[in-house]
Motif scaffolding. Structure first.
Motif, short mmCIF file in Angstrom:
data_model
loop_
_atom_site.label_atom_id
_atom_site.label_comp_id
_atom_site.label_asym_id
_atom_site.label_seq_id
_atom_site.Cartn_x
_atom_site.Cartn_y
_atom_site.Cartn_z
N HIS A 123 0.86 -1.18 0.00
CA HIS A 123 0.00 0.00 0.00
C HIS A 123 0.90 1.24 0.00
O HIS A 123 1.41 1.66 1.04
N VAL A 124 1.10 1.78 -1.20
CA VAL A 124 1.99 2.93 -1.37
C VAL A 124 1.16 4.21 -1.30
O VAL A 124 0.14 4.33 -1.98
N GLN A 125 1.61 5.14 -0.48
CA GLN A 125 0.87 6.39 -0.31
C GLN A 125 1.85 7.55 -0.16
O GLN A 125 2.97 7.36 0.33
N ARG A 126 1.41 8.72 -0.59
CA ARG A 126 2.28 9.89 -0.46
C ARG A 126 2.47 10.22 1.03
O ARG A 126 1.50 10.29 1.78
N ASP A 193 -2.09 9.70 -5.76
CA ASP A 193 -1.49 9.80 -4.42
C ASP A 193 -1.41 8.47 -3.70
O ASP A 193 -0.89 8.40 -2.58
N GLY A 194 -1.92 7.41 -4.33
CA GLY A 194 -1.84 6.11 -3.68
C GLY A 194 -2.22 4.98 -4.61
O GLY A 194 -2.91 5.17 -5.61
N THR A 195 -1.75 3.79 -4.26
CA THR A 195 -2.10 2.57 -4.99
C THR A 195 -1.69 1.38 -4.14
O THR A 195 -0.96 1.53 -3.15
N ASN A 196 -2.16 0.20 -4.50
CA ASN A 196 -1.73 -1.03 -3.85
C ASN A 196 -1.11 -1.92 -4.90
O ASN A 196 -1.80 -2.44 -5.78
N GLY A 214 11.45 8.53 -3.64
CA GLY A 214 12.23 8.56 -2.41
C GLY A 214 11.38 8.66 -1.16
O GLY A 214 10.41 7.92 -1.00
N LYS A 215 11.69 9.61 -0.30
CA LYS A 215 11.00 9.74 0.98
C LYS A 215 9.61 10.36 0.84
O LYS A 215 8.90 10.53 1.83
N ASP A 216 9.20 10.69 -0.39
CA ASP A 216 7.84 11.18 -0.60
C ASP A 216 6.85 10.02 -0.67
O ASP A 216 5.64 10.24 -0.72
N ALA A 217 7.37 8.78 -0.67
CA ALA A 217 6.51 7.59 -0.71
C ALA A 217 6.67 6.80 0.58
O ALA A 217 7.75 6.77 1.18
N VAL A 218 5.58 6.17 1.02
CA VAL A 218 5.63 5.35 2.22
C VAL A 218 4.82 4.08 2.00
O VAL A 218 3.83 4.08 1.25
N LEU A 219 5.26 2.99 2.61
CA LEU A 219 4.50 1.74 2.60
C LEU A 219 3.72 1.67 3.91
O LEU A 219 4.31 1.73 5.00
N LEU A 220 2.40 1.55 3.81
CA LEU A 220 1.57 1.49 5.01
C LEU A 220 1.68 0.13 5.70
O LEU A 220 1.74 -0.91 5.04
N GLU A 221 1.69 0.16 7.02
CA GLU A 221 1.69 -1.06 7.83
C GLU A 221 0.26 -1.61 7.93
O GLU A 221 -0.72 -0.87 7.81
#
Length: 333
Positions: A123-126, A193-196, A214-221
């Motif tokens: 789950h990638v999100q800004r 701004d997001g996708t899975n 880079g750090k503009d993307a995060v993987l949700l837990e």
């Protein structure tokens, strides 16, 4: 003279039968879009069959790209493909004729060959649109563009299943429908701004996102509570940890959700052909491992793990030959 004529006729029948048995058989294996894991693994399976079976057994398999699991069921039903990689949730719905298959009804032409690997949810999100770092943050994307995956893909079906279970109203997203690669491009270009990206690790499109964003993307837990909710009582989902360093700039482990996908086949395929394909896969796992890391999960011990419908008799024959016990639910009637 009569005896000789009869003998000749009998010999011709035997020859004809032998020729028919050795007639070339060409099968299509349908996968998914090229940015995920299905396509490269499908190509690997087809290549293995060409190397090991085409000359000796006249069995040829060709891999094609598609929208994914849901379309694969359709292609197999219409015999445009005879094999397909399908995620477990879609296959369960197809077998039961539920949800996306409610109009066409139960897809009883499907049979299993083997479990392949775990699809791992990414789950990638800004980062600027996250707060807790968990799936709860999906609600922060309401009104923003979110890629649900390609139309008629297994990813679209997956998201439409898990989001309501989580209490996430995906209709409040500004939805777009793109495959893995285009979703990565759109994220990096600021268009979503997001996708899975749900696939076997490593996922090329996720690497693409982290390499550029880079750090503009995060993987949700995915928390324990969220895993229980998204599973919806199916028992198909389990936790999986994405290790630090798997993707550029990923500095810590991320606990997420995962589920099994598997290789399916039409029930009409000859038992011996499916037996030979199954045998070839398990006698040549290092070949597959060298092509895609996700296949390193494969083993005889877990060959039937997560397969949600009966096995093809050809696969059953091979597993019994190797001393495995076939669960009653996996034995085709």
């Amino acid at each position: 003279m009569q005896i000789r004529a009869t003998a000749v006729a009998f010999a011709l029948v035997l020859a004809a039968g032998s020729a028919a048995a050795q007639a070339p058989r060409s099968y299509i294996l349908t996968t998914a879009t090229t940015g995920g894991t299905y396509y490269p693994v499908g190509v690997a399976l087809a290549t293995l069959a060409k190397v090991k079976l085409q000359t000796t057994e006249k069995i040829d398999i060709s891999a094609i790209s598609s929208a994914g699991s849901t379309e694969n069921v359709k292609l197999m039903r219409e015999n445009q493909a005879q094999m397909g990689i399908i995620l477990g949730l879609v296959a369960r719905n197809a077998w039961d004729g539920k949800d996306e298959f409610a109009q066409v009804g139960p897809q009883k032409h499907l049979r299993g060959i083997t479990s392949l690997w775990s699809n791992v949810d990414h789950h990638v999100q800004r980062k600027s649109l996250t707060k807790t770092g968990t799936l709860e943050d999906l609600k922060l994307l309401y009104g923003r563009k979110y890629s649900m995956g390609a139309r008629n893909s297994g990813l679209e079906s997956l998201n439409k299943f898990i989001f309501p279970n989580l209490g996430v109203d995906y209709t409040k997203f500004d939805l777009v429908y793109q495959g893995y690669g285009p979703s990565a491009d759109s994220f990096n270009n600021g268009q979503i701004d997001g996708t899975n990206a749900s696939a076997g690790i490593p996922v090329a499109s996720v690497t693409q996102i982290f390499a550029k964003a880079g750090k503009d993307a995060v993987l949700l837990e995915v928390t324990d509570e969220e895993l229980k909710k998204l599973d919806g009582g199916t028992g198909l989902f389990f936790h999986h940890t994405i290790k630090a360093g798997t993707y550029p700039g990923l500095e810590k482990d991320v606990k997420t959700s995962a589920y099994t996908n598997f290789l399916a086949v039409n029930d009409a395929l000859p038992e011996n052909d499916v037996y030979l394909v199954t045998k070839t896969i398990y006698e040549n796992l290092p070949f597959l491992n060298n092509i895609h890391a996700s296949t390193k999960e494969m083993s005889l011990e877990r060959a039937m793990s997560g397969v949600p419908l009966p096995l093809h008799p050809g696969a059953t024959k091979y597993y019994r030959e190797k001393g495995l016990t076939i669960p009653a639910r996996l034995i085709a009637n």
